[in-house]
Design an enzyme around this catalytic site. Structure first.
Site, PDB file in Angstrom:
ATOM      1  CB  SER A  87      74.054 -37.714  31.613  1.00 28.30           C
ATOM      2  OG  SER A  87      75.022 -38.233  30.352  1.00 28.30           O
ATOM      3  CB  THR A 189      78.888 -42.614  34.119  1.00 28.08           C
ATOM      4  OG1 THR A 189      77.268 -42.360  34.948  1.00 28.08           O
ATOM      5  CG2 THR A 189      79.850 -42.112  34.099  1.00 28.08           C
ATOM      6  CB  THR A 207      78.340 -39.621  36.525  1.00 32.64           C
ATOM      7  OG1 THR A 207      76.171 -39.590  36.208  1.00 32.64           O
ATOM      8  CG2 THR A 207      78.128 -39.944  38.202  1.00 32.64           C
ATOM      9  NE  ARG A 217      71.544 -42.546  42.595  1.00 28.32           N
ATOM     10  CZ  ARG A 217      72.231 -43.184  42.351  1.00 28.32           C
ATOM     11  NH1 ARG A 217      73.161 -41.785  41.323  1.00 28.32           N
ATOM     12  NH2 ARG A 217      71.887 -44.122  41.584  1.00 28.32           N
ATOM     13  CB  THR A 240      77.655 -45.882  32.726  1.00 26.46           C
ATOM     14  OG1 THR A 240      76.359 -44.801  31.945  1.00 26.46           O
ATOM     15  CG2 THR A 240      77.759 -46.657  30.917  1.00 26.46           C
ATOM     16  N   GLY A 241      75.373 -46.773  33.686  1.00 28.48           N
ATOM     17  CA  GLY A 241      73.549 -47.413  33.999  1.00 28.48           C
ATOM     18  C   GLY A 241      73.291 -47.275  35.544  1.00 28.48           C
TER      19      GLY A 241
HETATM   20  N1  ASP Z   1      76.016 -44.974  36.837  1.00 29.07           N
HETATM   21  C1  ASP Z   1      75.188 -43.200  37.088  1.00 29.07           C
HETATM   22  C2  ASP Z   1      74.605 -43.265  38.770  1.00 29.07           C
HETATM   23  O1  ASP Z   1      73.965 -44.514  38.512  1.00 29.07           O
HETATM   24  C3  ASP Z   1      74.474 -43.394  36.067  1.00 29.07           C
HETATM   25  C4  ASP Z   1      74.892 -43.764  34.745  1.00 29.07           C
HETATM   26  O2  ASP Z   1      75.455 -43.821  34.295  1.00 29.07           O
HETATM   27  O3  ASP Z   1      72.982 -43.804  33.682  1.00 29.07           O
HETATM   28  O4  ASP Z   1      75.059 -42.387  39.257  1.00 29.07           O
END
Ligand code: ASP
Length: 338
Positions: A87, A189, A207, A217, A240-241
């Site tokens: 990731s 991330t 990330t 995107r 993160t998310g």
């Molecule tokens: N926040 C990151 C994104 O949407 C992904 C993650 O942290 O899970 O690119």
């Protein structure tokens, strides 16, 4: 919350004693999901278990070289260079066309400066390029081909980021032409915030974003105030998310502003999640948003809507990986308004 402090403190110090070496990873895992550790400076907090070695390199860099920006850049750079991490950086999950596009940002609290890159291809260390944007240009954010050209002008070379194993997985995904499901496996991330011994706050985020995303995107991670925010008078926060659910709320900014109003980092993370969950049409689980925060005293907090969200914290006493407090819909609704 005050009664959880002694318990967590015992966990932390017991682990430190067991390691025998300040700065050695303790990887102590508590089950109380209570991130109340004694405030300490310098402190580095980052998202996920893979943040632990990054924090340790950051602390070592700061202790040996005295630069917090070098600390953040090197710590995050370690995760970017890890091919086994799907990731962040090399080895990251590609977009729907099989191309790895990475995002990163960095912030410096004392001068409230920031740099960011998004949708960059073939660059191993986007965090370093984000720092160059901050230090070498009058801009804050560069994207796509422009960001890549800038990186090359700055002396970085190209590195293929798509590994054979991610290519094979992408080919299987492509055969099915499926829309990627969001799960723990296809996005994460590293967001890291560091507070130096004087209480100055710095942060960075990197990330490869949401696996099999639509080309172009960009998520929350490189957006100042969304995936990361620091304010030297207050502290910092990172996310993160699912980026779409963070950036619609400028969530890291919201956490820092909540701390400015007097909330502890833990309270600020929880209050921000509560506010988003109450307002949003998605429920907590669907939102999949997770946060870390630290104030300038070095007091930390972490909370998420994902049960498996872990964070790492490193001080001169050692490193601890812990489960963040998970907030469910029921808890938020019963909890009332803050
Ligand atoms: N926040 C990151 C994104 O949407 C992904 C993650 O942290 O899970 O690119």
């Amino acid at each position: 919350m005050s009664d959880s402090l002694p318990l967590s403190r015992r966990h932390f110090l017991a682990g430190s004693a067991a390691s025998g070496i300040a700065g050695t990873a303790l990887a102590t895992q508590s089950t109380d999901a209570s991130p109340q550790l004694p405030a300490a400076r310098p402190t580095f907090i980052s998202t996920w278990r893979f943040g632990a070695p990054a924090n340790e390199l950051a602390l070592k860099t700061y202790q040996e070289q005295g630069s917090m920006l070098d600390a953040i850049e090197k710590g995050i750079g370690l995760v970017e260079a890890d091919v086994s991490n799907a990731s962040v950086g090399i080895g990251g999950i590609p977009n729907a066309e099989g191309v790895v596009q990475v995002d990163a940002c960095i912030m410096s609290g004392p001068d409230h400066d920031a740099g960011s890159v998004a949708g960059v291809e073939d660059i191993l260390h986007p965090i370093s390029v984000a720092r160059k944007v901050m230090e070498e240009t009058r801009h804050v954010m560069l994207v796509g081909d422009g960001a890549k050209s800038f990186a090359l002008d700055q002396g970085y070379s190209t590195t293929p980021l798509l590994t054979d194993s991610q290519k094979t997985k992408w080919e299987k995904w492509k055969e099915k032409q499926s829309v990627p499901e969001i799960d723990e496996q296809n996005h994460d991330t590293i967001a890291m915030i560091g507070v130096d011994s004087e209480g100055n706050v710095f942060g960075g985020c990197s990330t490869s974003g949401w696996g099999y995303k639509v080309p172009g995107r960009v998520g929350d991670s490189p957006i100042i105030g969304s995936g990361l925010y620091v304010d030297n008078e207050v502290g910092g926060a990172g996310a993160t998310g699912i980026g779409e659910n963070v950036m619609r709320y400028c969530a890291s900014f919201m956490i820092v502003e909540a701390m400015r109003q007097g909330l502890s980092p833990q309270e600020a993370c929880e209050a921000t999640i509560e506010r988003i969950v109450r307002k949003d049409s998605k429920n907590a689980e669907e939102l999949a948003i997770n946060f870390i925060a630290v104030n300038r005293d070095g007091e930390i907090g972490a909370a998420g809507t994902s049960k498996g969200f872990q964070y790492s914290v490193t001080t001169a006493q050692g490193t601890r990986v812990d489960n963040a407090k998970a907030l469910t819909d029921a808890e938020i609704i019963e909890g009332g308004n803050r």
